[in-house]
Design an enzyme around this catalytic site. Sequence first.
Site, PDB file in Angstrom:
ATOM      1  N   GLU A 129     -76.908 -53.092 -83.171  1.00 15.06           N
ATOM      2  CA  GLU A 129     -75.824 -53.639 -83.986  1.00 15.06           C
ATOM      3  C   GLU A 129     -76.313 -54.058 -85.368  1.00 15.06           C
ATOM      4  O   GLU A 129     -75.655 -54.837 -86.062  1.00 15.06           O
ATOM      5  CB  GLU A 129     -75.190 -54.846 -83.287  1.00 15.06           C
ATOM      6  CG  GLU A 129     -76.089 -56.077 -83.180  1.00 15.06           C
ATOM      7  CD  GLU A 129     -76.966 -56.066 -81.931  1.00 15.06           C
ATOM      8  OE1 GLU A 129     -77.436 -57.128 -81.524  1.00 15.06           O
ATOM      9  OE2 GLU A 129     -77.170 -54.977 -81.366  1.00 15.06           O
ATOM     10  N   ASP A 160     -76.511 -58.096 -89.298  1.00 16.92           N
ATOM     11  CA  ASP A 160     -76.491 -58.098 -87.833  1.00 16.92           C
ATOM     12  C   ASP A 160     -75.172 -58.704 -87.361  1.00 16.92           C
ATOM     13  O   ASP A 160     -74.698 -59.711 -87.901  1.00 16.92           O
ATOM     14  CB  ASP A 160     -77.664 -58.906 -87.274  1.00 16.92           C
ATOM     15  CG  ASP A 160     -77.763 -58.774 -85.764  1.00 16.92           C
ATOM     16  OD1 ASP A 160     -78.283 -57.739 -85.328  1.00 16.92           O
ATOM     17  OD2 ASP A 160     -77.309 -59.689 -85.047  1.00 16.92           O
TER      18      ASP A 160
END
Length: 681
Positions: free
Chosen positions: A581, A538
């Site tokens: 993301e 992440d």
Amino acid sequence: MTPPDQETERQEALAADARWFSGVRHWSVSTKLILMIAPLMILFLVLFAWAFAGRQRMQVLDQQTTTTAEAILTQIQADREYYSAVVMPRLTAMNLSISAEYHLTPNAFPLPATFIREVTEMIANSPAGYRVKLISPWPINKKNGVQDAFQEEGFKALLTTNTKMFKRQEHANGTTVMRFLVADRAVSQSCLGCHNTHPNSPKQDFRLNDILGGIEVSIPIESALQQARRDQLWIVAGGGGISLIVMLLIVWGSRVVVTQPVRELTAQMQKVSGAGGDVAEEPAVRRRTEQAMGEEIRQLWHGFWDMYLSLRLHQQERSADLEQQAGEMQILNQRLIDMQKITQSMQQAISEEEVYRILCHTLQQSLSLRQILILRLNASEDRLETIWTAPKREDLPLDGYPVWNEPHRCPVIRSGRDYKVQDTSRDLVCSSSVSNEQQGGYWCVPLVIGGRTIGVVHLVSQEPGRWTEDTCHWIEALVNVAAPMIGHLQHLERAKRRALIDELTGTYNRRFLEEALAKMVVPDDRRRGQVLSLMVIDLDHFKKVNDTYGHQVGDMVLKTVAQTLHRTLKESDVLARYGGEEFVVVLPRTDTAGAVAVGERLRVAVAGLSLRKLAPVAPERVTISIGVASYPVHATTVTELIRAADEALYQSKSQGRNRVTCAPDSLEVAYQNPDEEDTLR
């Protein structure tokens, strides 16, 4: 007469000819004609070119419009056939809805006829003014029925004759158009199912390949016709009178300079040809003919005589060569016929396995081999798989997929060249071969597509010295035919995978990831010691990047990070965008410690990026947090594995980000750079 004497006489004859022709001007035919009719010839050539161009424009226009119509119709039919034969079965297999009113239904797709109707509507809106329409004598929608005499006559011709395309020039709406009509046939069961069951269909007994209707194309040609007619009138009127004078002069000049000399030389050639090869001296040509003929004709005569002597000298040798070539051509023709049949069979194959079966059957029938093995290179997993054996070997079952885990040790895979052993008891054998202990010989032939080796065909013969030049040529031809077919089928398979790529980052998408994990994570009874690790990655503070610099910069950051991750990973590793993301990396045959080390390399690579070199308005640095879990150490199912890695990611986030954390209850390691500040914190 001996050859030296003949050569002496020939030299003397050439010297006499040189003295005889010393007073002759050796002008070319072109030069003499130009001197006679130069002014009018130039004018005639120009007018003739214009007239020819004017006459041809009508034909070219007809050919162009016909070609354009055929191209449009072919593309439309190809699109509909591809949609019916390929797309619809896949959509049906995916349980997706297919209907004419697909716009009103989520996740629905159009019927083939609806798809073609919308394609033709797009063509009708093109600047070229083309009009494409679907019509039928038995329309489900009355708007698509037969509406004028052209359509009636067209369908009559299509239904009662062998006419493939009905066309006619007509006036419509004050302009001239060329109209084309071709049959629209039932090419699949889906077409029959729609037309034979629809309540509004006037006819419900269609069969495959029956004409369901037609496709009409109209192309405007008014402006081109007018321009062609004007050009023709001007050209014909201007060049008619002059052309007559020029033709008379050309006939007179060519008769004096070309026709009469050529006739005399032709008569001499016929005498030489009729003599049956008994003429040894060059026939004489009249002085007047020699003076009138151009240099090109003179050279033609001497060239004919030299060719005659050469053919006479080598006639017997050529006869023997031709007989030998005739025998070789007969053998070659038979091979070509066999190859054509094999190629047709392979072209009709719908799977790699079918191509392998045809190849093995042909090799066994023509060579009587002891064993045929076909090995395929699995580049993603860096291994060789046995995908076909003939006859079947108990120690190499197809369902077991035995693996050579180091394909680079195979000399054929490594070099892309064949490896031939004529006699295993005498020749240098391959250390990776499974046939070294057998008597006879073996030959490994690479399967090459576009310069890339994708597999190996391993042939075993019980006879030493079996691989003769003729046999090798035949086998290589068969393999070279099979390789493109295999590549085509693999290309189709790769095309399916393209639908599983994330458009923004170029990585795999979540759907592919889930399908890949479902294949990799198998029950314990089938695992055979297999291990794999999974990382959830992440981007730290990515929302702040979007809010501060905008979504375009955010997309650039995502793509740059994805590219960096991909460059750092191995080819066998799987990188997928899991959402937003967040990325997921699958590491086959990698334990927990190895996965943590890979994660640290990824973290360092991303932290070292200088994003402002790519975009001035961008964050200087970006960092990632990584959670690691392994199968079967931390989980035994896909869901548990992702959950364990996600929980490890949460620990990385809660402990300050920019670090790698492993799932608990195993090797607990967390890497981070204590000197590196989190620039986005």
